[in-house]
Write an enzyme that holds these catalytic residues in place. Structure first.
Site, PDB file in Angstrom:
ATOM      1  N   SER A  91       0.857  -1.170   0.000  1.00  0.00           N
ATOM      2  CA  SER A  91       0.000   0.000   0.000  1.00  0.00           C
ATOM      3  C   SER A  91       0.895   1.222   0.000  1.00  0.00           C
ATOM      4  O   SER A  91       1.914   1.247   0.689  1.00  0.00           O
ATOM      5  CB  SER A  91      -0.888   0.014   1.246  1.00  0.00           C
ATOM      6  OG  SER A  91      -1.795   1.092   1.199  1.00  0.00           O
ATOM      7  N   GLU A 119       1.396  17.634  -8.916  1.00  0.00           N
ATOM      8  CA  GLU A 119       0.094  17.665  -9.596  1.00  0.00           C
ATOM      9  C   GLU A 119      -0.969  16.856  -8.868  1.00  0.00           C
ATOM     10  O   GLU A 119      -2.090  16.790  -9.325  1.00  0.00           O
ATOM     11  CB  GLU A 119       0.248  17.136 -11.032  1.00  0.00           C
ATOM     12  CG  GLU A 119       1.164  17.938 -11.908  1.00  0.00           C
ATOM     13  CD  GLU A 119       2.663  17.654 -11.692  1.00  0.00           C
ATOM     14  OE1 GLU A 119       3.481  18.371 -12.295  1.00  0.00           O
ATOM     15  OE2 GLU A 119       3.013  16.735 -10.921  1.00  0.00           O
ATOM     16  N   SER A 120      -0.670  16.164  -7.804  1.00  0.00           N
ATOM     17  CA  SER A 120      -1.558  15.429  -6.914  1.00  0.00           C
ATOM     18  C   SER A 120      -0.935  14.112  -6.486  1.00  0.00           C
ATOM     19  O   SER A 120       0.023  14.118  -5.744  1.00  0.00           O
ATOM     20  CB  SER A 120      -2.966  15.241  -7.451  1.00  0.00           C
ATOM     21  OG  SER A 120      -3.821  14.895  -6.368  1.00  0.00           O
ATOM     22  N   HIS A 129      -2.960  -0.079  -3.755  1.00  0.00           N
ATOM     23  CA  HIS A 129      -3.150  -1.069  -2.698  1.00  0.00           C
ATOM     24  C   HIS A 129      -3.293  -2.402  -3.408  1.00  0.00           C
ATOM     25  O   HIS A 129      -4.146  -2.537  -4.290  1.00  0.00           O
ATOM     26  CB  HIS A 129      -4.374  -0.764  -1.834  1.00  0.00           C
ATOM     27  CG  HIS A 129      -4.383  -1.578  -0.587  1.00  0.00           C
ATOM     28  ND1 HIS A 129      -3.689  -1.199   0.549  1.00  0.00           N
ATOM     29  CD2 HIS A 129      -4.943  -2.762  -0.300  1.00  0.00           C
ATOM     30  CE1 HIS A 129      -3.857  -2.130   1.480  1.00  0.00           C
ATOM     31  NE2 HIS A 129      -4.616  -3.082   0.984  1.00  0.00           N
ATOM     32  N   CYS A 168      -3.545  17.224 -12.011  1.00  0.00           N
ATOM     33  CA  CYS A 168      -4.056  18.475 -12.541  1.00  0.00           C
ATOM     34  C   CYS A 168      -3.015  19.075 -13.475  1.00  0.00           C
ATOM     35  O   CYS A 168      -1.964  18.486 -13.711  1.00  0.00           O
ATOM     36  CB  CYS A 168      -4.379  19.442 -11.400  1.00  0.00           C
ATOM     37  SG  CYS A 168      -2.924  19.956 -10.452  1.00  0.00           S
TER      38      CYS A 168
END
Length: 164
Positions: A104, A111-112, A117, A132
């Site tokens: 995980s 950008e994020s 997982h 983004c």
């Protein structure tokens, strides 16, 4: 969520160090004003399929996939995703689970993020890729397909921040 609950999570108050404060000031100054047509705000919103949004968020399920317990391979694959998408890697954190060998973790991007997982005992992995700006998250799908060789892959796209 109450202010007290946010505070207990460490989110109630934010203080910037000098470098962060300077960066924020520079960002504010360079963003321009929203009312000036010659200067667009630097919020990194995108237009996709005629819709203005914060970015594309891909929900990806891999079925019948391989190498889902190989943490170094997963890290390398996430780095490849970041590169082909044209994103900026800030940090990767992956955690192995025992005894099944699942992994995980998240690649934090300017950008994020990309998160994973895995359930190697079921040959299944759940990923999400949200980006983004100029990044192209859809390019990650082929990297994941080549890396994990799933029998089946399911992809859903959400356009985040519509109407904001």
């Amino acid at each position: 969520m109450s202010h007290d609950a946010l505070f207990q999570l460490g989110m109630g108050s934010v203080s910037l160090n000098a470098a962060q404060a300077e960066d924020q000031t520079t960002a504010d100054a360079s963003a321009g004003s929203r009312g000036t047509p010659s200067q667009e705000p630097a919020d990194h919103f995108i237009e996709k399929d005629g819709i203005t949004c914060a970015g594309a968020h891909l929900i990806i399920d891999l079925f019948g996939a391989e190498r889902l317990d190989d943490i170094d391979y997963i890290s390398d694959t996430l780095r490849s995703c970041v590169e082909v998408a044209g994103a900026t890697l800030l940090h990767i954190h992956l955690h192995p689970f025992e005894p099944n060998g699942g992994v995980s973790g998240v690649a934090v991007l300017a950008e994020s993020h990309i998160s994973i997982h895995s359930w190697p005992e079921r040959s299944y992995a759940a990923l999400d890729v949200f980006m983004c700006g100029d990044a192209q998250p859809e390019r990650c799908v082929e990297v994941l397909r080549r890396a994990f060789r799933p029998e089946r892959i399911a992809v859903q796209e959400l356009l985040r921040g519509r109407g904001a």
